[in-house]
Design a protein around this motif. Structure first.
Motif, PDB file in Angstrom:
ATOM      1  N   LYS A 227       0.824  -1.201   0.000  1.00 29.38           N
ATOM      2  CA  LYS A 227       0.000   0.000   0.000  1.00 29.38           C
ATOM      3  C   LYS A 227       0.863   1.258   0.000  1.00 29.38           C
ATOM      4  O   LYS A 227       0.568   2.242  -0.703  1.00 29.38           O
ATOM      5  CB  LYS A 227      -0.927  -0.012   1.219  1.00 29.38           C
ATOM      6  CG  LYS A 227      -1.919   1.125   1.259  1.00 29.38           C
ATOM      7  CD  LYS A 227      -2.859   0.982   2.461  1.00 29.38           C
ATOM      8  CE  LYS A 227      -3.865   2.124   2.490  1.00 29.38           C
ATOM      9  NZ  LYS A 227      -4.794   1.995   3.651  1.00 29.38           N
ATOM     10  N   LYS A 228       1.938   1.233   0.779  1.00 28.95           N
ATOM     11  CA  LYS A 228       2.800   2.400   0.892  1.00 28.95           C
ATOM     12  C   LYS A 228       3.618   2.636  -0.376  1.00 28.95           C
ATOM     13  O   LYS A 228       3.778   3.783  -0.829  1.00 28.95           O
ATOM     14  CB  LYS A 228       3.741   2.218   2.086  1.00 28.95           C
ATOM     15  CG  LYS A 228       4.720   3.360   2.281  1.00 28.95           C
ATOM     16  CD  LYS A 228       5.633   3.096   3.472  1.00 28.95           C
ATOM     17  CE  LYS A 228       6.646   4.211   3.645  1.00 28.95           C
ATOM     18  NZ  LYS A 228       7.561   3.948   4.801  1.00 28.95           N
ATOM     19  N   SER A 229       4.136   1.556  -0.969  1.00 29.12           N
ATOM     20  CA  SER A 229       5.058   1.691  -2.107  1.00 29.12           C
ATOM     21  C   SER A 229       4.351   1.817  -3.449  1.00 29.12           C
ATOM     22  O   SER A 229       4.861   2.435  -4.376  1.00 29.12           O
ATOM     23  CB  SER A 229       6.001   0.493  -2.145  1.00 29.12           C
ATOM     24  OG  SER A 229       5.281  -0.701  -2.403  1.00 29.12           O
ATOM     25  N   GLY A 230       3.179   1.165  -3.562  1.00 26.42           N
ATOM     26  CA  GLY A 230       2.496   1.138  -4.845  1.00 26.42           C
ATOM     27  C   GLY A 230       3.066   0.099  -5.798  1.00 26.42           C
ATOM     28  O   GLY A 230       2.637   0.002  -6.952  1.00 26.42           O
ATOM     29  N   TYR A 231       4.019  -0.721  -5.333  1.00 27.00           N
ATOM     30  CA  TYR A 231       4.616  -1.763  -6.169  1.00 27.00           C
ATOM     31  C   TYR A 231       3.584  -2.842  -6.494  1.00 27.00           C
ATOM     32  O   TYR A 231       2.687  -3.137  -5.709  1.00 27.00           O
ATOM     33  CB  TYR A 231       5.802  -2.427  -5.466  1.00 27.00           C
ATOM     34  CG  TYR A 231       7.003  -1.543  -5.250  1.00 27.00           C
ATOM     35  CD1 TYR A 231       7.208  -0.380  -5.989  1.00 27.00           C
ATOM     36  CD2 TYR A 231       7.962  -1.878  -4.294  1.00 27.00           C
ATOM     37  CE1 TYR A 231       8.318   0.415  -5.784  1.00 27.00           C
ATOM     38  CE2 TYR A 231       9.081  -1.094  -4.077  1.00 27.00           C
ATOM     39  CZ  TYR A 231       9.247   0.057  -4.823  1.00 27.00           C
ATOM     40  OH  TYR A 231      10.353   0.839  -4.616  1.00 27.00           O
ATOM     41  N   TYR A 232       3.765  -3.465  -7.658  1.00 28.63           N
ATOM     42  CA  TYR A 232       2.946  -4.627  -8.019  1.00 28.63           C
ATOM     43  C   TYR A 232       3.648  -5.929  -7.610  1.00 28.63           C
ATOM     44  O   TYR A 232       2.990  -6.941  -7.379  1.00 28.63           O
ATOM     45  CB  TYR A 232       2.664  -4.642  -9.527  1.00 28.63           C
ATOM     46  CG  TYR A 232       1.752  -3.528  -9.977  1.00 28.63           C
ATOM     47  CD1 TYR A 232       0.374  -3.632  -9.811  1.00 28.63           C
ATOM     48  CD2 TYR A 232       2.266  -2.364 -10.549  1.00 28.63           C
ATOM     49  CE1 TYR A 232      -0.475  -2.615 -10.210  1.00 28.63           C
ATOM     50  CE2 TYR A 232       1.429  -1.325 -10.948  1.00 28.63           C
ATOM     51  CZ  TYR A 232       0.069  -1.457 -10.778  1.00 28.63           C
ATOM     52  OH  TYR A 232      -0.771  -0.436 -11.166  1.00 28.63           O
ATOM     53  N   ASN A 233       4.965  -5.881  -7.565  1.00 27.37           N
ATOM     54  CA  ASN A 233       5.758  -7.031  -7.139  1.00 27.37           C
ATOM     55  C   ASN A 233       6.869  -6.529  -6.223  1.00 27.37           C
ATOM     56  O   ASN A 233       7.425  -5.451  -6.449  1.00 27.37           O
ATOM     57  CB  ASN A 233       6.392  -7.752  -8.333  1.00 27.37           C
ATOM     58  CG  ASN A 233       5.358  -8.314  -9.291  1.00 27.37           C
ATOM     59  OD1 ASN A 233       4.751  -9.337  -9.031  1.00 27.37           O
ATOM     60  ND2 ASN A 233       5.156  -7.615 -10.413  1.00 27.37           N
ATOM     61  N   MET A 234       7.191  -7.335  -5.201  1.00 27.93           N
ATOM     62  CA  MET A 234       8.282  -6.968  -4.304  1.00 27.93           C
ATOM     63  C   MET A 234       9.182  -8.183  -4.075  1.00 27.93           C
ATOM     64  O   MET A 234       8.684  -9.307  -3.891  1.00 27.93           O
ATOM     65  CB  MET A 234       7.750  -6.451  -2.964  1.00 27.93           C
ATOM     66  CG  MET A 234       7.404  -4.977  -2.977  1.00 27.93           C
ATOM     67  SD  MET A 234       7.284  -4.269  -1.319  1.00 27.93           S
ATOM     68  CE  MET A 234       5.749  -4.989  -0.769  1.00 27.93           C
ATOM     69  N   PRO A 235      10.508  -7.956  -4.052  1.00 26.84           N
ATOM     70  CA  PRO A 235      11.431  -9.076  -3.827  1.00 26.84           C
ATOM     71  C   PRO A 235      11.450  -9.503  -2.361  1.00 26.84           C
ATOM     72  O   PRO A 235      11.256  -8.683  -1.459  1.00 26.84           O
ATOM     73  CB  PRO A 235      12.785  -8.504  -4.243  1.00 26.84           C
ATOM     74  CG  PRO A 235      12.645  -7.028  -4.009  1.00 26.84           C
ATOM     75  CD  PRO A 235      11.214  -6.700  -4.305  1.00 26.84           C
ATOM     76  N   VAL A 236      11.680 -10.802  -2.140  1.00 28.94           N
ATOM     77  CA  VAL A 236      11.799 -11.347  -0.792  1.00 28.94           C
ATOM     78  C   VAL A 236      13.283 -11.555  -0.509  1.00 28.94           C
ATOM     79  O   VAL A 236      13.930 -12.392  -1.137  1.00 28.94           O
ATOM     80  CB  VAL A 236      11.028 -12.675  -0.652  1.00 28.94           C
ATOM     81  CG1 VAL A 236      11.170 -13.219   0.763  1.00 28.94           C
ATOM     82  CG2 VAL A 236       9.559 -12.475  -1.006  1.00 28.94           C
ATOM     83  N   ILE A 237      13.815 -10.788   0.447  1.00 30.16           N
ATOM     84  CA  ILE A 237      15.237 -10.798   0.760  1.00 30.16           C
ATOM     85  C   ILE A 237      15.394 -10.946   2.269  1.00 30.16           C
ATOM     86  O   ILE A 237      14.718 -10.246   3.037  1.00 30.16           O
ATOM     87  CB  ILE A 237      15.926  -9.471   0.311  1.00 30.16           C
ATOM     88  CG1 ILE A 237      15.512  -9.095  -1.119  1.00 30.16           C
ATOM     89  CG2 ILE A 237      17.440  -9.588   0.447  1.00 30.16           C
ATOM     90  CD1 ILE A 237      15.962 -10.049  -2.174  1.00 30.16           C
ATOM     91  N   ASP A 238      16.283 -11.845   2.705  1.00 34.56           N
ATOM     92  CA  ASP A 238      16.489 -11.985   4.147  1.00 34.56           C
ATOM     93  C   ASP A 238      17.529 -10.985   4.637  1.00 34.56           C
ATOM     94  O   ASP A 238      18.040 -10.149   3.872  1.00 34.56           O
ATOM     95  CB  ASP A 238      16.865 -13.421   4.524  1.00 34.56           C
ATOM     96  CG  ASP A 238      18.212 -13.851   3.968  1.00 34.56           C
ATOM     97  OD1 ASP A 238      18.993 -12.994   3.538  1.00 34.56           O
ATOM     98  OD2 ASP A 238      18.485 -15.073   3.979  1.00 34.56           O
TER      99      ASP A 238
END
Length: 592
Positions: free
Chosen positions: A553-564
């Protein structure tokens, strides 16, 4: 015929002849009955263990057997858990909440009996905890196992899990209404017509069996009648509520601190030895800490408060008014230590009984102060009962459960007004100190807490790792634009993660950023480093889905990477897939 074949045959018959709803209604009778019998067996096993041990107590002002029995009970409990159960049995109610939140109500088979055996040894030999949490876990496990046997839907398994807890609590207290409210208020079960009927059936079944085997009054049966409250005494109930709220914060902080400090001790036998010795010393000084403590509260209610001093080295001080009150204060201050040390030593039990004990003593203390020093005639029975409701309602964050439980076990329904006043004020005072209950605090910190908020509930059931998509074509950080063009031919994505051989994430190359460049042959040998974009917001694999949704909601991204935390790349999470999964779960849990 093998067990598996029989189970399959029963399942097929059930599917052909019974609907899911009717199956749950029928099973709620069996779940309530079996859970109630487990509660009755546990209560009687502890009672007879107490009776057997008390025969060994010499009729002197104090005795040294209190130093031995709690350690023996905890040692036996630890050995059984270590060599036979091989699982953690502490925090029974929290385990049920976790199973409902994360495992669709599924509990291990050994929970149907392990807590009964171990809590009998812990409490029967004097451990300063209660039986309610173990029996709640036992009843819930019975419901869970029956739901799994008939291969019911997850929602039905969760409902039967709550039915087991309801039947057990109803039986152990003879309090069907409080048991139902417990399932709704503490176990966070949604109140719908589909869930209410099975809970009612289990509660009534458990209560009837308790009536049959233990009589109509399981607790405080010596109280013949509860006096009516007087309107002029309402300010004193408000004062008791304030006192109970402060004691609740003290209890919560003390037990949490001791558990945290002992969690740093890695060797189990050292924890058992230290905590066991301290517990025995406390019980030696204050014998009313031995076991659940309900007998001491019952004695106060019938005017035998001197029994608090029995077998204590401080017995002779009971004749002085000032030392008498100091002794009562000591009970309030040291009971949380006794409860916490029982748990960290390896004992199995809950905080239900300790809270009622401290609450009862708190109410008795307020009455004693005003009656002795100010010549008043406040009712010992009424204030003792109100104090019990105040402590329980605040620490457990279950005011309705506390109010109805005390009203039912005492048959003092005319006390609803003072019970409500005391409990509400206690709850309000306690809330700034602790946002969560003693059952939910650890789960909330780990993001595993279920709530009545369907949106949060639905998101809590989605695991980040299960939503990761791995069909994104990755590219090495030392690659050139020509390498990217080759990936574009075989990909339906417009995002290309830049990852090295150790899976370390460097950023992404976006198709929109290189679209114009890749059609210029002289540019194809250029390094991709100038085109790498490092997303400002990423997702951690251990993050809650509620946090993930907030990031989308904050970023407006459609996809986000999963990083540890080490920078390792796992894949991407799509906003569209998260919302689709969320809608499916909301639809499932909203069915009535």
């Amino acid at each position: 015929m093998t067990f598996k074949a029989l189970q399959l045959k029963i399942r097929r018959w059930r599917v052909a002849n019974l609907s899911e709803t009717n199956t749950v209604l029928m099973l709620s009778i069996f779940v309530g009955s079996i859970a109630a019998m487990a509660a009755i067996v546990l209560k009687n096993m502890v009672y007879f263990t107490h009776q057997s041990l008390q025969r060994a107590f010499p009729e002197t002002d104090f005795n040294y057997l209190y130093l031995a029995f709690p350690v023996i009970g905890i040692l036996l409990t630890v050995l059984i858990i270590r060599y036979f159960i091989k699982d953690d049995l502490s925090h029974g109610v929290s385990k049920v909440l976790y199973a409902i939140s994360r495992k669709n109500g599924k509990l291990k088979l050994h929970h149907t009996y392990s807590s009964v055996i171990t809590s009998t040894l812990t409490v029967g030999f004097g451990g300063s905890v209660g039986l309610e949490a173990p029996i709640c876990l036992t009843g819930s496990a019975i419901g869970s196992q029956l739901g799994g046997f008939f291969h019911l839907k997850n929602k039905s398994v969760i409902l039967l899990t709550a039915c087991g807890s309801t039947g057990a609590i109803a039986a152990i207290f003879n309090a069907p209404i409080a048991a139902i409210i417990f399932a709704i208020e503490v176990l966070m079960l949604d109140l719908t017509s589909q869930s209410l009927l099975p809970l009612l059936i289990s509660a009534v079944t458990g209560t009837l069996l308790s009536y049959f085997f233990m009589g109509k009054s399981v607790m405080f049966n010596a109280i013949h009648s509860v006096p009516d409250f007087e309107m002029m005494n309402l300010p004193f109930y408000a004062l008791l509520g304030l006192f109970a709220g402060l004691l609740s914060a003290y209890f919560m902080r003390t037990t949490t601190f001791i558990e945290h400090r002992f969690s740093m001790v890695k060797k189990k036998w050292i924890k058992t030895a230290i905590a066991g010795v301290v517990l025995s010393a406390l019980i030696f000084m204050f014998p009313s800490f031995f076991g659940e403590g309900y007998d001491s509260i019952a004695d106060i209610l019938v005017g035998r408060s001197d029994s608090l001093f029995y077998n204590s080295p401080l017995y002779l001080f009971k004749h002085n008014e000032y030392t008498y009150l100091v002794f009562i204060i000591a009970l309030l201050l040291f009971k949380p230590f006794a409860t916490a040390f029982t748990g960290v030593a390896g004992g199995v039990g809950g905080v239900f009984a300790p809270l009622l004990f401290i609450g009862g003593i708190a109410g008795f203390f307020i009455v004693s102060v005003f009656n002795v020093f100010f010549g008043m005639e406040l009712s010992v029975i009424n204030f003792t009962l109100a104090g019990m409701a105040g402590l329980m309602g605040s620490v457990m964050k279950a005011p309705l459960t506390a109010i109805f439980l005390i009203a039912e076990v005492s048959r003092g329904y005319q006390l609803f007004i003072p019970l409500i006043i005391t409990t509400v004020i206690s709850y309000i005072v306690f809330y700034p100190f602790e946002k969560y209950s003693i059952y939910t605090k650890s789960l909330a910190l780990q993001g595993d807490l279920i709530t009545h908020d369907k949106n949060k509930h639905a998101l809590s059931k989605i695991n980040v790792m299960s939503m990761i998509e791995n069909d994104f074509k990755t590219i090495q950080p030392d690659a050139c634009l020509k390498d990217v063009t080759l990936l574009i031919e075989n990909s339906n994505r417009n995002v290309f993660p830049v990852v090295d051989q150790q899976k370390l994430f460097f950023g992404v190359v976006l198709l929109d950023d290189i679209r114009k460049v890749i059609f210029h042959p002289e540019k194809l040998s250029d390094s991709i480093k100038d085109y790498i974009y490092k997303p400002e917001i990423t997702i951690n694999p251990n993050e809650s889905m509620l946090s993930v949704v907030k990031k989308f909601k904050k970023s407006g991204y459609y996809n986000m990477p999963v990083i540890d935390a080490t920078g390792k790349y796992y894949g991407f999470i799509s906003r569209a897939n998260v919302y689709t999964q969320y809608r499916d779960i909301v639809e499932e849990i909203s069915e009535d």
